[in-house]
Design an enzyme around this catalytic site. Structure first.
Site, PDB file in Angstrom:
ATOM      1  N   CYS A 267       0.832  -1.203   0.000  1.00 57.92           N
ATOM      2  CA  CYS A 267       0.000   0.000   0.000  1.00 57.92           C
ATOM      3  C   CYS A 267       0.871   1.260   0.000  1.00 57.92           C
ATOM      4  O   CYS A 267       1.510   1.571  -0.987  1.00 57.92           O
ATOM      5  CB  CYS A 267      -0.977  -0.043   1.164  1.00 57.92           C
ATOM      6  SG  CYS A 267      -2.374   1.091   0.966  1.00 57.92           S
ATOM      7  N   PHE A 268       0.927   1.997   1.097  1.00 60.09           N
ATOM      8  CA  PHE A 268       1.778   3.178   1.174  1.00 60.09           C
ATOM      9  C   PHE A 268       3.231   2.799   0.910  1.00 60.09           C
ATOM     10  O   PHE A 268       3.990   3.554   0.279  1.00 60.09           O
ATOM     11  CB  PHE A 268       1.628   3.823   2.552  1.00 60.09           C
ATOM     12  CG  PHE A 268       2.086   5.260   2.624  1.00 60.09           C
ATOM     13  CD1 PHE A 268       1.620   6.207   1.737  1.00 60.09           C
ATOM     14  CD2 PHE A 268       2.974   5.665   3.611  1.00 60.09           C
ATOM     15  CE1 PHE A 268       2.034   7.547   1.815  1.00 60.09           C
ATOM     16  CE2 PHE A 268       3.388   6.988   3.702  1.00 60.09           C
ATOM     17  CZ  PHE A 268       2.928   7.919   2.802  1.00 60.09           C
ATOM     18  N   GLY A 311      -5.643   6.103  -1.918  1.00 53.52           N
ATOM     19  CA  GLY A 311      -6.099   7.222  -2.723  1.00 53.52           C
ATOM     20  C   GLY A 311      -5.035   7.750  -3.662  1.00 53.52           C
ATOM     21  O   GLY A 311      -5.299   8.659  -4.448  1.00 53.52           O
ATOM     22  N   HIS A 359      -3.672  -5.067   0.018  1.00 55.56           N
ATOM     23  CA  HIS A 359      -3.464  -5.611   1.358  1.00 55.56           C
ATOM     24  C   HIS A 359      -3.529  -7.130   1.342  1.00 55.56           C
ATOM     25  O   HIS A 359      -4.615  -7.708   1.422  1.00 55.56           O
ATOM     26  CB  HIS A 359      -4.518  -5.065   2.323  1.00 55.56           C
ATOM     27  CG  HIS A 359      -4.379  -3.612   2.620  1.00 55.56           C
ATOM     28  ND1 HIS A 359      -4.004  -3.144   3.861  1.00 55.56           N
ATOM     29  CD2 HIS A 359      -4.552  -2.524   1.841  1.00 55.56           C
ATOM     30  CE1 HIS A 359      -3.950  -1.806   3.825  1.00 55.56           C
ATOM     31  NE2 HIS A 359      -4.284  -1.417   2.615  1.00 55.56           N
ATOM     32  N   GLU A 361      -2.801  -9.148   3.647  1.00 55.91           N
ATOM     33  CA  GLU A 361      -3.206  -9.728   4.932  1.00 55.91           C
ATOM     34  C   GLU A 361      -4.724  -9.855   5.042  1.00 55.91           C
ATOM     35  O   GLU A 361      -5.224 -10.815   5.595  1.00 55.91           O
ATOM     36  CB  GLU A 361      -2.659  -8.900   6.092  1.00 55.91           C
ATOM     37  CG  GLU A 361      -3.438  -7.644   6.438  1.00 55.91           C
ATOM     38  CD  GLU A 361      -3.344  -6.549   5.392  1.00 55.91           C
ATOM     39  OE1 GLU A 361      -4.235  -5.690   5.357  1.00 55.91           O
ATOM     40  OE2 GLU A 361      -2.373  -6.559   4.614  1.00 55.91           O
TER      41      GLU A 361
END
Length: 390
Positions: A267-268, A311, A359, A361
């Site tokens: 993600c980030f 985003g 993600h 997980e």
């Protein structure tokens, strides 16, 4: 984006959702009563609202659930993804009037009220979602109780005075302040340095099950502090904010790559790897948030249904390998979002580093992408074997 709230009374009070373009939706107070501000985004998952609420990646955002009926399983002590609820506000259409789950120890609205999360219910969430899909995510505010009676122009002014998500570095709000260690499960592979930019507990658990002793480090960690734990690899977590506002984390990651330490980011962490490799990032019109996003793994040709909450995205060539503008060798886009062809993963071909935008997980499911933790373990094991052979 800070809430001002009081505990909600037993009878719902009036509430209004105000978007920065002047759009207004009247409903009922849900959770705490008061005013809250943030970027209004929608999440498409039909389950897992507790995981959504406690995902640090949602810091600074007012989350709208597109599923109309929310709260029927209540809240419990087992499914939280972090130490608290992080959403700035919450929007639901039809909140459940009763809780029906044997693990529940409180209702959703009671928990929101206790934690000071201002919400709104009873509005046409489909209309709001369609509006955001056309106009893009935007700043908004929920005004409930006495604040719902504020002059509409004053409410709109409060919303438009709030900061935009672009340009914000929110890592310090969600990261731990003191390092925490989770022991490895099974055969121990070594110490793993996890930079906490908003990490979820399910991520830590998955890494520990792959044999890593997981050291969750504050987002202020330096390369010296990372090397002090003698790590076999480094991991960057998910988290909120604009990757373009995290130059310090990008610089740290370049130091990690220069040390030839294996790296995995989600993600980030994917966006920060992109920037460390010399690529740009940009803000998506309304982002990807939910647990039903189709992604193509280019290496296998397999389509996976995946959980997303982002985003921003990486700007990179999709079809062929390319040279890293920052000098880290050849890079390829490993995963592609099938809804809009957004970059969903990066893989370095000359150094042991890769990342995905979603993600793996996914505590609430789906679990199609859970194999990525195995892939990371295999990359680290191969790197260690290569070092031992020298």
């Amino acid at each position: 984006m800070n809430n001002t709230s009081t505990t909600a009374p037993s009878l719902p009070q009036p509430a209004v959702l105000v978007l920065e373009d002047g759009t207004r939706h009247r409903g009922r107070a849900y959770g705490a009563v008061g005013t809250t501000l943030g970027e209004v985004v929608f999440a498409t998952g039909m389950s897992g609202y507790q995981e959504t609420l406690t995902d640090p990646s949602y810091a600074g955002q007012i989350v709208l659930q597109t599923a109309p009926h929310i709260g029927n399983t209540g809240m419990n002590d087992e499914d939280t993804e972090s130490r608290r609820i992080w959403v700035a506000g919450y929007i639901v259409r039809d909140p459940s009037r009763v809780v029906s789950n044997w693990r529940a120890n409180s209702s959703l609205d009671e928990t929101l009220a206790r934690d000071g999360i201002v919400g709104i219910s009873g509005i046409d969430t489909r209309a709001v979602t369609r509006h955001i899909r056309s106009a893009g995510s935007m700043r908004g505010g929920i005004f409930s109780g006495p604040d719902a009676a504020l002059d509409p122009e004053e409410q709109l002014r409060i919303v438009t005075d709030a900061p935009e998500m672009a340009g914000q570095n929110l890592s310090a709000q969600v990261s731990v302040e003191v390092a925490a260690v989770t022991p490895a499960v099974g055969d121990r592979l070594g110490n793993l340095a996890v930079l906490d930019l908003g990490v979820k507990q399910a991520t830590v658990d998955n890494l520990a099950r792959r044999g890593f002793e997981v050291h969750v480090l504050p987002q202020t960690a330096t390369i010296e502090e990372i090397k002090a734990i003698d790590p076999v690899a480094v991991f960057y977590s998910n988290g909120p904010g604009d990757p373009a506002a995290s130059d310090g984390h990008v610089a740290l990651l370049r130091e990690v790559l220069d040390e030839k330490l294996p790296f995995f980011g989600i993600c980030f962490g994917n966006q920060l790897l992109g920037r460390a490799l010399g690529l740009g990032t940009y803000k998506l019109p309304f982002g990807h948030r939910g647990i039903n996003q189709p992604v193509l793994d280019k290496s296998t040709g397999r389509v996976e249904i995946t959980a997303h909450n982002h985003g921003f995205a990486v700007d990179a060539p999709l079809d062929e390998p390319f040279d890293s503008p920052a000098g880290y060798g050849r890079i390829e886009v490993s995963h592609i979002g099938l809804n809009d062809r957004v970059v969903e993963g990066l893989r370095a071909l000359d150094i042991p580093a890769f990342s995905v935008q979603y993600h793996p997980e996914a505590a609430a499911g789906p679990h199609d992408a859970n194999y990525l933790f195995d892939r990371f373990r295999d990359v680290v094991a191969a790197h260690l074997a290569q070092k031992d052979a020298k």
